[in-house]
Design an enzyme around this catalytic site. Structure first.
Site, PDB file in Angstrom:
ATOM      1  N   LYS A  13       0.826  -1.215   0.000  1.00  0.00           N
ATOM      2  CA  LYS A  13       0.000   0.000   0.000  1.00  0.00           C
ATOM      3  C   LYS A  13       0.863   1.271   0.000  1.00  0.00           C
ATOM      4  O   LYS A  13       0.550   2.232  -0.692  1.00  0.00           O
ATOM      5  CB  LYS A  13      -0.981  -0.011   1.163  1.00  0.00           C
ATOM      6  CG  LYS A  13      -2.093  -1.026   0.950  1.00  0.00           C
ATOM      7  CD  LYS A  13      -3.213  -0.847   1.921  1.00  0.00           C
ATOM      8  CE  LYS A  13      -4.219  -1.968   1.895  1.00  0.00           C
ATOM      9  NZ  LYS A  13      -4.673  -2.432   0.610  1.00  0.00           N
ATOM     10  N   THR A  35     -10.207  -0.891  -3.714  1.00  0.00           N
ATOM     11  CA  THR A  35     -10.733  -1.672  -2.606  1.00  0.00           C
ATOM     12  C   THR A  35     -10.840  -0.758  -1.378  1.00  0.00           C
ATOM     13  O   THR A  35     -10.205   0.299  -1.324  1.00  0.00           O
ATOM     14  CB  THR A  35      -9.848  -2.902  -2.329  1.00  0.00           C
ATOM     15  OG1 THR A  35      -8.479  -2.499  -2.268  1.00  0.00           O
ATOM     16  CG2 THR A  35     -10.024  -3.962  -3.402  1.00  0.00           C
ATOM     17  N   THR A  38      -7.608   0.659   0.548  1.00  0.00           N
ATOM     18  CA  THR A  38      -6.736   1.354  -0.387  1.00  0.00           C
ATOM     19  C   THR A  38      -7.379   2.657  -0.851  1.00  0.00           C
ATOM     20  O   THR A  38      -6.724   3.704  -0.905  1.00  0.00           O
ATOM     21  CB  THR A  38      -6.399   0.462  -1.600  1.00  0.00           C
ATOM     22  OG1 THR A  38      -5.774  -0.734  -1.122  1.00  0.00           O
ATOM     23  CG2 THR A  38      -5.469   1.160  -2.563  1.00  0.00           C
ATOM     24  N   GLY A  56     -10.696  -6.517  -0.517  1.00  0.00           N
ATOM     25  CA  GLY A  56     -10.165  -7.563  -1.392  1.00  0.00           C
ATOM     26  C   GLY A  56     -10.418  -8.983  -0.908  1.00  0.00           C
ATOM     27  O   GLY A  56     -11.064  -9.779  -1.601  1.00  0.00           O
ATOM     28  N   ASP A  61     -11.972  -8.495  -4.917  1.00  0.00           N
ATOM     29  CA  ASP A  61     -11.363  -8.857  -6.200  1.00  0.00           C
ATOM     30  C   ASP A  61     -12.420  -9.371  -7.172  1.00  0.00           C
ATOM     31  O   ASP A  61     -12.377  -9.068  -8.370  1.00  0.00           O
ATOM     32  CB  ASP A  61     -10.276  -9.918  -5.998  1.00  0.00           C
ATOM     33  CG  ASP A  61      -9.144  -9.427  -5.105  1.00  0.00           C
ATOM     34  OD1 ASP A  61      -8.770  -8.251  -5.222  1.00  0.00           O
ATOM     35  OD2 ASP A  61      -8.640 -10.226  -4.294  1.00  0.00           O
ATOM     36  N   HIS A  88      -7.069 -15.583  -0.364  1.00  0.00           N
ATOM     37  CA  HIS A  88      -8.009 -15.355  -1.466  1.00  0.00           C
ATOM     38  C   HIS A  88      -7.287 -15.400  -2.815  1.00  0.00           C
ATOM     39  O   HIS A  88      -7.683 -14.728  -3.764  1.00  0.00           O
ATOM     40  CB  HIS A  88      -8.757 -14.033  -1.264  1.00  0.00           C
ATOM     41  CG  HIS A  88      -7.883 -12.819  -1.276  1.00  0.00           C
ATOM     42  ND1 HIS A  88      -6.955 -12.549  -0.307  1.00  0.00           N
ATOM     43  CD2 HIS A  88      -7.790 -11.800  -2.152  1.00  0.00           C
ATOM     44  CE1 HIS A  88      -6.326 -11.420  -0.593  1.00  0.00           C
ATOM     45  NE2 HIS A  88      -6.815 -10.949  -1.719  1.00  0.00           N
TER      46      HIS A  88
END
Length: 127
Positions: A13, A35, A38, A56, A61, A88
């Site tokens: 990030k 997301t 972010t 996410g 996603d 994930h």
């Protein structure tokens, strides 16, 4: 107005934030989404509007993949952490596969993000 999705794994990030600072003026020419965390980070730190659409690991996603399929996203900047396993991972692969199949440019690191945003600047100058 074209839409860019800005997303980053937790360990990346800060990298995305620093990249976005450098390219802030270029980013202002786009609708920006990201997301949840972010988008909040970028919005607060850079004073730009980045609309959040989901966390996410909690399906964000997949939500982004759906936005691609609906024609709502024209570019993705996704600073991934390729060294850390993610719970994930299948969602991440679905997102990348959806972008590739639908011919959506996707940058997965700073170098490719620089190329995408600089290429967009050049294309806009030619118009």
């Amino acid at each position: 107005m074209n839409t860019i999705a800005l997303i980053a794994h937790n360990s990346r990030k800060t990298d995305l934030l620093n990249w976005s600072k450098v390219h802030r003026d270029a980013l202002l020419k786009y609708k920006l989404i990201g997301t949840t965390y972010t988008s909040k980070l970028l919005s607060e730190m850079l004073d730009i509007e980045v609309k959040g659409f989901g966390h996410g690991p909690s399906g964000g996603d997949i939500l982004l993949a759906a936005k691609i399929l609906q024609g709502e996203v024209q570019m993705i900047i996704f600073f991934i952490d390729a060294e850390t396993p993610h719970g994930h991972e299948h969602d991440i692969q679905t997102l990348i596969r959806t972008a590739v199949i639908n011919n959506i440019p996707i940058a997965l690191n700073r170098a490719s993000a620089d190329l995408l945003i600089l290429d967009e600047k050049d294309q806009q100058k030619q118009k």
